[in-house]
Scaffold this motif. Structure first.
Motif, PDB file in Angstrom:
ATOM      1  N   VAL A   1       0.844  -1.199   0.000  1.00 46.22           N
ATOM      2  CA  VAL A   1       0.000   0.000   0.000  1.00 46.22           C
ATOM      3  C   VAL A   1       0.880   1.250   0.000  1.00 46.22           C
ATOM      4  O   VAL A   1       0.625   2.211  -0.720  1.00 46.22           O
ATOM      5  CB  VAL A   1      -0.956   0.001   1.222  1.00 46.22           C
ATOM      6  CG1 VAL A   1      -1.625   1.346   1.400  1.00 46.22           C
ATOM      7  CG2 VAL A   1      -1.988  -1.101   1.072  1.00 46.22           C
ATOM      8  N   VAL A   2       1.948   1.214   0.786  1.00 44.42           N
ATOM      9  CA  VAL A   2       2.856   2.360   0.875  1.00 44.42           C
ATOM     10  C   VAL A   2       3.627   2.534  -0.433  1.00 44.42           C
ATOM     11  O   VAL A   2       3.857   3.658  -0.888  1.00 44.42           O
ATOM     12  CB  VAL A   2       3.818   2.178   2.068  1.00 44.42           C
ATOM     13  CG1 VAL A   2       4.915   3.224   2.067  1.00 44.42           C
ATOM     14  CG2 VAL A   2       3.043   2.203   3.372  1.00 44.42           C
ATOM     15  N   PHE A   3       4.015   1.429  -1.072  1.00 40.73           N
ATOM     16  CA  PHE A   3       4.817   1.476  -2.290  1.00 40.73           C
ATOM     17  C   PHE A   3       3.987   1.624  -3.567  1.00 40.73           C
ATOM     18  O   PHE A   3       4.540   1.687  -4.651  1.00 40.73           O
ATOM     19  CB  PHE A   3       5.677   0.215  -2.413  1.00 40.73           C
ATOM     20  CG  PHE A   3       6.900   0.190  -1.530  1.00 40.73           C
ATOM     21  CD1 PHE A   3       7.379   1.334  -0.918  1.00 40.73           C
ATOM     22  CD2 PHE A   3       7.579  -0.992  -1.328  1.00 40.73           C
ATOM     23  CE1 PHE A   3       8.503   1.307  -0.121  1.00 40.73           C
ATOM     24  CE2 PHE A   3       8.711  -1.037  -0.537  1.00 40.73           C
ATOM     25  CZ  PHE A   3       9.174   0.117   0.078  1.00 40.73           C
ATOM     26  N   ARG A   4       2.692   1.678  -3.471  1.00 35.07           N
ATOM     27  CA  ARG A   4       1.865   1.657  -4.686  1.00 35.07           C
ATOM     28  C   ARG A   4       2.126   2.832  -5.624  1.00 35.07           C
ATOM     29  O   ARG A   4       1.905   2.724  -6.816  1.00 35.07           O
ATOM     30  CB  ARG A   4       0.383   1.580  -4.335  1.00 35.07           C
ATOM     31  CG  ARG A   4      -0.169   2.844  -3.748  1.00 35.07           C
ATOM     32  CD  ARG A   4      -1.653   2.741  -3.483  1.00 35.07           C
ATOM     33  NE  ARG A   4      -2.044   3.836  -2.598  1.00 35.07           N
ATOM     34  CZ  ARG A   4      -2.949   3.732  -1.678  1.00 35.07           C
ATOM     35  NH1 ARG A   4      -3.581   2.596  -1.506  1.00 35.07           N
ATOM     36  NH2 ARG A   4      -3.231   4.761  -0.927  1.00 35.07           N
ATOM     37  N   ASP A   5       2.619   3.951  -5.106  1.00 32.76           N
ATOM     38  CA  ASP A   5       2.899   5.104  -5.964  1.00 32.76           C
ATOM     39  C   ASP A   5       4.314   5.083  -6.540  1.00 32.76           C
ATOM     40  O   ASP A   5       4.650   5.919  -7.372  1.00 32.76           O
ATOM     41  CB  ASP A   5       2.666   6.409  -5.194  1.00 32.76           C
ATOM     42  CG  ASP A   5       1.195   6.603  -4.845  1.00 32.76           C
ATOM     43  OD1 ASP A   5       0.341   6.118  -5.615  1.00 32.76           O
ATOM     44  OD2 ASP A   5       0.910   7.218  -3.807  1.00 32.76           O
ATOM     45  N   LEU A   6       5.130   4.138  -6.097  1.00 38.55           N
ATOM     46  CA  LEU A   6       6.488   4.034  -6.644  1.00 38.55           C
ATOM     47  C   LEU A   6       6.429   3.365  -8.010  1.00 38.55           C
ATOM     48  O   LEU A   6       5.578   2.513  -8.268  1.00 38.55           O
ATOM     49  CB  LEU A   6       7.381   3.197  -5.721  1.00 38.55           C
ATOM     50  CG  LEU A   6       7.712   3.782  -4.353  1.00 38.55           C
ATOM     51  CD1 LEU A   6       8.605   2.803  -3.583  1.00 38.55           C
ATOM     52  CD2 LEU A   6       8.409   5.123  -4.467  1.00 38.55           C
TER      53      LEU A   6
END
Length: 145
Positions: free
Chosen positions: A54-59
């Motif tokens: 969820v935290v890495f979804r924009d990477l």
């Protein structure tokens, strides 16, 4: 589901609730692209948990430090084999000395097995080996042919 996000000196703290109403905290170091989750799945199993996803979804990409080699298809492509207890990786660096030592040991054992039941051949082989040993002990540079 992300409940809240707060920043603290370059670190983002995410409070995340999963489908079972359990809360987890993911601390994301934005500069180093590191993330740690309170569930500790990556540390225990070597797989990223859904909370870190969820935290890495924009990477654009997941940082390589989280792609553990044992979970990639490349790990199965490495041909490995064992000779006398030494494991060789066909794609890795070769230790020529180890390989030659293993070949010499293998040849010696093969000769002993072939001559093993014939006392005359075994005695002759033993004499040849002892002659070579004496040459090595004497410090002469060349062994006899």
């Amino acid at each position: 589901m992300v409940l809240s996000v707060r920043e603290d000196g370059g670190m983002l703290h995410y409070d995340i609730m999963d489908g079972k109403n359990k809360r987890f905290t993911v601390v994301h170091n934005v500069n180093d692209h590191e993330a740690k989750c309170s569930c500790k799945m990556f540390e225990m199993v070597g797989l990223l948990c859904r909370h870190i996803f969820v935290v890495f979804r924009d990477l654009e990409r997941i940082p390589l430090k989280y792609v553990v080699n044992r979970w990639t298809k490349d790990v199965s492509l490495k041909a490995t084999f064992e000779i006398d207890g030494v494991i060789y990786d066909q794609n890795g660096p070769k230790d020529e000395k180890k390989m030659l030592l293993n070949k010499v040991w293998s040849d010696k054992h093969c000769c002993m097995d072939m001559a093993g039941s014939n006392m005359e051949q075994l005695t002759t082989f033993s004499q040849v080996i002892n002659e070579q040993k004496q040459l090595l002990l004497s410090g002469k540079e060349k062994l006899s042919p």
